[in-house]
Design an enzyme around this catalytic site. Sequence first.
Site, PDB file in Angstrom:
ATOM      1  N   ASP A  52       3.804  68.128 -52.857  1.00  7.89           N
ATOM      2  CA  ASP A  52       2.692  67.196 -52.692  1.00  7.89           C
ATOM      3  C   ASP A  52       1.734  67.714 -51.623  1.00  7.89           C
ATOM      4  O   ASP A  52       2.126  67.942 -50.486  1.00  7.89           O
ATOM      5  CB  ASP A  52       3.238  65.819 -52.272  1.00  7.89           C
ATOM      6  CG  ASP A  52       2.132  64.787 -52.114  1.00  7.89           C
ATOM      7  OD1 ASP A  52       1.884  64.038 -53.067  1.00  7.89           O
ATOM      8  OD2 ASP A  52       1.521  64.739 -51.025  1.00  7.89           O
ATOM      9  N   TYR A  57      -5.718  67.927 -46.661  1.00  8.45           N
ATOM     10  CA  TYR A  57      -4.646  68.511 -45.852  1.00  8.45           C
ATOM     11  C   TYR A  57      -5.013  69.922 -45.377  1.00  8.45           C
ATOM     12  O   TYR A  57      -4.449  70.411 -44.405  1.00  8.45           O
ATOM     13  CB  TYR A  57      -3.339  68.594 -46.635  1.00  8.45           C
ATOM     14  CG  TYR A  57      -2.707  67.266 -46.977  1.00  8.45           C
ATOM     15  CD1 TYR A  57      -3.233  66.058 -46.519  1.00  8.45           C
ATOM     16  CD2 TYR A  57      -1.568  67.210 -47.774  1.00  8.45           C
ATOM     17  CE1 TYR A  57      -2.651  64.854 -46.854  1.00  8.45           C
ATOM     18  CE2 TYR A  57      -0.973  66.009 -48.111  1.00  8.45           C
ATOM     19  CZ  TYR A  57      -1.522  64.829 -47.656  1.00  8.45           C
ATOM     20  OH  TYR A  57      -0.947  63.640 -47.995  1.00  8.45           O
ATOM     21  N   LYS A  82      -4.748  65.758 -54.229  1.00  4.52           N
ATOM     22  CA  LYS A  82      -5.503  64.517 -54.122  1.00  4.52           C
ATOM     23  C   LYS A  82      -6.966  64.795 -53.802  1.00  4.52           C
ATOM     24  O   LYS A  82      -7.286  65.787 -53.147  1.00  4.52           O
ATOM     25  CB  LYS A  82      -4.911  63.619 -53.023  1.00  4.52           C
ATOM     26  CG  LYS A  82      -3.399  63.464 -53.091  1.00  4.52           C
ATOM     27  CD  LYS A  82      -2.871  62.617 -51.956  1.00  4.52           C
ATOM     28  CE  LYS A  82      -1.362  62.691 -51.868  1.00  4.52           C
ATOM     29  NZ  LYS A  82      -0.890  63.935 -51.243  1.00  4.52           N
ATOM     30  N   HIS A 113      -7.292  59.782 -53.211  1.00  2.00           N
ATOM     31  CA  HIS A 113      -6.474  59.781 -52.005  1.00  2.00           C
ATOM     32  C   HIS A 113      -6.458  58.436 -51.276  1.00  2.00           C
ATOM     33  O   HIS A 113      -5.449  58.039 -50.705  1.00  2.00           O
ATOM     34  CB  HIS A 113      -6.946  60.885 -51.055  1.00  2.00           C
ATOM     35  CG  HIS A 113      -5.909  61.329 -50.085  1.00  2.00           C
ATOM     36  ND1 HIS A 113      -5.932  62.546 -49.463  1.00  2.00           N
ATOM     37  CD2 HIS A 113      -4.805  60.715 -49.601  1.00  2.00           C
ATOM     38  CE1 HIS A 113      -4.894  62.662 -48.657  1.00  2.00           C
ATOM     39  NE2 HIS A 113      -4.197  61.557 -48.717  1.00  2.00           N
TER      40      HIS A 113
END
Length: 264
Positions: A52, A57, A82, A113
Amino acid sequence: MTNDALQLPGQTLTLSGGSTIPLLGFGTWQIKGDDAVRATAAALEAGYRHLDTATVYGNEAEVGRALAESGVPRDQVFVTTKCPPDNAGKELDTLKKSLELLQLDHVDLWLIHWPGSGSVNTDLWKAFIEARDAGLTKEIGVSNFDAALLDEVTQATGEAPAINQIRWSPLLFDAQTVGDHRDRGVALEGYSALRGGTLDHPVIVEIAERLDRTPAQVIIRWHLQHETVVIPKSVNADRIRSNADVGGFELSAEDMTTLDGLGS
C-alpha cells in the site's frame, strides 16, 4: 528464524470488481528513500503479497523498485496507490505518473485518498471509473469517507467504491461503521492499527501475554477475524516478519468481544 517458520495468514477478500485482496498488507506511509526500498523488500521476502502506497507518500518509486527487484511475479502482488483530491481534473495523469514510478502497467486498487469539497468527490469518482474501464486499475475505492460520502459518489454514478480505507483499531471499533459498509457492499480496510495507544493498552497487552504473542499480532489477528484488511507498517525487518506471523493462532470469541468493546 527462516521464512518457513513464519505462519502467514492466507485470508483474502473478494472485492466487488472480482479482484482478490489479501487481508494482510504492508503499509508504507512515512517510509521514504532507501528505507522504503529496504522495508518493502523485507515485507516481500517475509511473504507479504499486498503493498500500500500513495502519491503523497513520495515513495512510489522506491516501492516499485523493491517489487521489481524482488523476483516475486507481478500477478502475485496486490498493489494499492492513492490520488489526493487536490489533483482533481488531472486524475489520469496522476495515475499514469504513479504507474511510471511503480514500474507497472496497472495497479490493483486506486483510492481517492481523502474527501474533497463540493462536487470534487463525484468528479474524481467519475474519473476513477474511466481509469478502471481503461485498464489502468482493477479496482477503485476511497479512503477516509463516511457513509454519507459513500452514498454521494454511489448515487451520482451508480457504482459504489469497492473499499474504504479508514483509521481503524480495537480502540476505534464501531459496530455501526461495520454495518454501514456491509450494507453498502463496501469492504473495510483499516490503517494506523498499531498507533493511538493500541500497543500499550492493558487489555491488549494481557491478551498478548496470555497467548504468548505480541500486542501487534493480537491487533492484526483481530482485523483478520473481522475480515477487515489491515496494513501494518514498520522499517524494522524483524518487526515486519513478526507482524506477518499471525496465521498460527486464533482469538477466541470472548477475546474478540472484549477487543470490540474497547471502542465503546
